[in-house]
Design a protein around this motif. Structure first.
Motif, PDB file in Angstrom:
ATOM      1  N   GLU A 131     -26.142   4.898  -3.912  1.00 55.81           N
ATOM      2  CA  GLU A 131     -26.924   5.963  -4.535  1.00 55.81           C
ATOM      3  C   GLU A 131     -26.319   6.280  -5.899  1.00 55.81           C
ATOM      4  OE1 GLU A 131     -29.297   8.640  -5.895  1.00 55.81           O
ATOM      5  OE2 GLU A 131     -27.205   9.251  -5.809  1.00 55.81           O
ATOM      6  N   SER A 199     -26.035  17.084  -3.240  1.00 54.17           N
ATOM      7  CA  SER A 199     -26.595  17.194  -1.891  1.00 54.17           C
ATOM      8  C   SER A 199     -27.776  16.238  -1.729  1.00 54.17           C
ATOM      9  CB  SER A 199     -27.028  18.640  -1.605  1.00 54.17           C
ATOM     10  OG  SER A 199     -28.133  19.022  -2.394  1.00 54.17           O
ATOM     11  N   GLU A 200     -28.588  16.111  -2.778  1.00 59.07           N
ATOM     12  CA  GLU A 200     -29.690  15.142  -2.732  1.00 59.07           C
ATOM     13  C   GLU A 200     -29.155  13.716  -2.675  1.00 59.07           C
ATOM     14  OE1 GLU A 200     -33.551  13.647  -2.588  1.00 59.07           O
ATOM     15  OE2 GLU A 200     -32.784  15.689  -2.291  1.00 59.07           O
ATOM     16  N   ALA A 203     -28.023  12.969   0.808  1.00 57.51           N
ATOM     17  CA  ALA A 203     -29.165  12.742   1.688  1.00 57.51           C
ATOM     18  C   ALA A 203     -29.738  11.341   1.492  1.00 57.51           C
ATOM     19  CB  ALA A 203     -30.243  13.799   1.435  1.00 57.51           C
ATOM     20  N   ARG A 204     -29.842  10.901   0.243  1.00 55.19           N
ATOM     21  CA  ARG A 204     -30.382   9.568  -0.025  1.00 55.19           C
ATOM     22  C   ARG A 204     -29.432   8.464   0.442  1.00 55.19           C
ATOM     23  NH1 ARG A 204     -34.693   9.174  -4.107  1.00 55.19           N
ATOM     24  NH2 ARG A 204     -35.564  11.261  -4.305  1.00 55.19           N
ATOM     25  N   ARG A 206     -27.857   8.763   3.125  1.00 53.39           N
ATOM     26  CA  ARG A 206     -27.889   8.964   4.582  1.00 53.39           C
ATOM     27  C   ARG A 206     -26.560   9.490   5.121  1.00 53.39           C
ATOM     28  NH1 ARG A 206     -32.651   6.942   6.465  1.00 53.39           N
ATOM     29  NH2 ARG A 206     -33.696   5.352   5.203  1.00 53.39           N
ATOM     30  N   GLY A 209     -28.600  15.006   6.544  1.00 50.57           N
ATOM     31  CA  GLY A 209     -30.035  15.045   6.754  1.00 50.57           C
ATOM     32  C   GLY A 209     -30.789  15.651   5.580  1.00 50.57           C
ATOM     33  N   ARG A 210     -32.079  15.314   5.504  1.00 44.04           N
ATOM     34  CA  ARG A 210     -32.917  15.874   4.439  1.00 44.04           C
ATOM     35  C   ARG A 210     -33.016  17.391   4.550  1.00 44.04           C
ATOM     36  NH1 ARG A 210     -34.165  12.857  -0.048  1.00 44.04           N
ATOM     37  NH2 ARG A 210     -34.384  10.675   0.562  1.00 44.04           N
ATOM     38  N   GLY A 211     -33.122  17.887   5.788  1.00 44.58           N
ATOM     39  CA  GLY A 211     -33.220  19.337   5.967  1.00 44.58           C
ATOM     40  C   GLY A 211     -31.987  20.061   5.467  1.00 44.58           C
ATOM     41  N   ALA A 213     -29.920  18.976   3.161  1.00 39.67           N
ATOM     42  CA  ALA A 213     -29.917  18.889   1.697  1.00 39.67           C
ATOM     43  C   ALA A 213     -30.839  19.937   1.086  1.00 39.67           C
ATOM     44  CB  ALA A 213     -30.333  17.487   1.255  1.00 39.67           C
ATOM     45  N   ARG A 214     -32.013  20.116   1.688  1.00 36.86           N
ATOM     46  CA  ARG A 214     -32.939  21.136   1.183  1.00 36.86           C
ATOM     47  C   ARG A 214     -32.321  22.523   1.312  1.00 36.86           C
ATOM     48  NH1 ARG A 214     -34.306  17.332  -0.677  1.00 36.86           N
ATOM     49  NH2 ARG A 214     -36.272  16.172  -0.532  1.00 36.86           N
ATOM     50  N   GLN A 217     -30.009  23.001  -1.556  1.00 33.24           N
ATOM     51  CA  GLN A 217     -30.747  23.167  -2.812  1.00 33.24           C
ATOM     52  C   GLN A 217     -31.394  24.535  -2.914  1.00 33.24           C
ATOM     53  OE1 GLN A 217     -33.171  19.637  -2.485  1.00 33.24           O
ATOM     54  NE2 GLN A 217     -31.302  18.404  -2.353  1.00 33.24           N
TER      55      GLN A 217
END
Length: 278
Positions: A131, A199-200, A203-204, A206, A209-211, A213-214, A217
């Motif tokens: 990433e 954080s993004e 998540a990318r 892996r 988790g996406r949740g 990371a959100r 943010q």
């Protein structure tokens, strides 16, 4: 206790310890000789044990990729580990003595260097994970953030050194208050942006988790909004009937607060370190 259970417990403690530490720092009644040192040592020892449970083997015998992750994670949690050890019961600057405040800002000055190094190490670890976009954006924001922190804390440390030497703040330092407010304000905002970008990136890659990371943010955005609503000028903490920790805009701009979420990211990175053990 089995190793997986120790790892789970260690990770959970690392996620909680910045908040536990914040409570211990704000609790001025703990400012008793012998008590504050004992509490600080216990907190610091617990942080070291938790970090070791997650990444000790990777750091000692893992491949370079695992060691890189472990080093990045350790650097991310290091500033709050130092705060846990040294700041128990110190309270707000207006509650502390000049000697205590000199120590406070020396820790913050040192932390600004460590956090900057941590983001560089995290960038390289994420490069190896494939990433590069968001880690690059995070690194780009972290450079002026670290510069702002270093400049602002240097001003305050110098003022306390002079005050302790001469018994008063030398003429001219008061004029630097506005400069401190500006660099501290933008340093905090850029640190929140750095955290959101990384954080993004995690998540990318892996690593989280996406949740989650959100969540990072959204928290960063909320803290930025609170800081903007507060304004550039750093408020005088003693000029309010509310306690300093109950004022959201002031809370968002306390210099150590933007390092809480990087410390939480550090726990995530340490948990991933052993995934790369040979």
């Amino acid at each position: 206790m089995e190793r997986p259970a120790r790892r789970v417990l260690g990770f959970r403690f690392l996620c909680a310890f910045p908040f536990i530490t914040f409570v211990s720092v704000a609790s001025r009644p703990l400012h008793i000789a012998g008590v504050r040192e004992a509490v600080g040592v216990v907190l610091f020892a617990a942080v070291v044990a938790a970090a070791w449970s997650l990444a000790g083997r990777a750091l000692v015998s893992g491949p370079d990729t695992a060691r890189g992750r472990a080093v990045a994670g350790l650097l991310l949690i290091a500033p709050w580990a130092a705060i846990a050890l040294l700041w128990v019961g110190i309270g707000a600057p207006f509650q502390a003595t000049p000697t205590e405040n000199r120590m406070r800002f020396v820790v913050l000055l040192s932390g600004s260097i460590v956090v900057s190094a941590a983001f560089v190490a995290l960038k390289f670890a994420l490069d190896e994970a494939g990433e590069r976009l968001y880690s690059t954006l995070g690194l780009a924001a972290s450079i002026p953030a670290g510069t702002g922190y270093f400049s602002g804390m240097s001003i305050i440390v110098a003022s306390y050194v002079a005050r302790l030497r001469d018994g008063r703040t030398p003429q001219g330092f008061d004029a630097l208050d506005d400069l401190f407010s500006v660099v501290e304000f933008f340093g905090c905002i850029l640190t929140y942006l750095t955290t959101a970008a990384f954080s993004e990136s995690l998540a990318r890659a892996r690593w989280m988790g996406r949740g989650a990371a959100r969540g990072y943010q959204v928290a960063c955005l909320l803290l930025i909004v609170l800081l903007v609503l507060r304004g550039i000028s750093y408020p005088v903490l003693s000029e309010s009937t509310l306690p300093w920790y109950a004022r959201p805009g002031l809370f968002a701009g306390i210099p150590a607060i933007p390092w809480i979420m990087p410390a939480l990211l550090g726990a995530v990175v340490l948990r991933r370190a052993e995934a790369e053990r040979a």
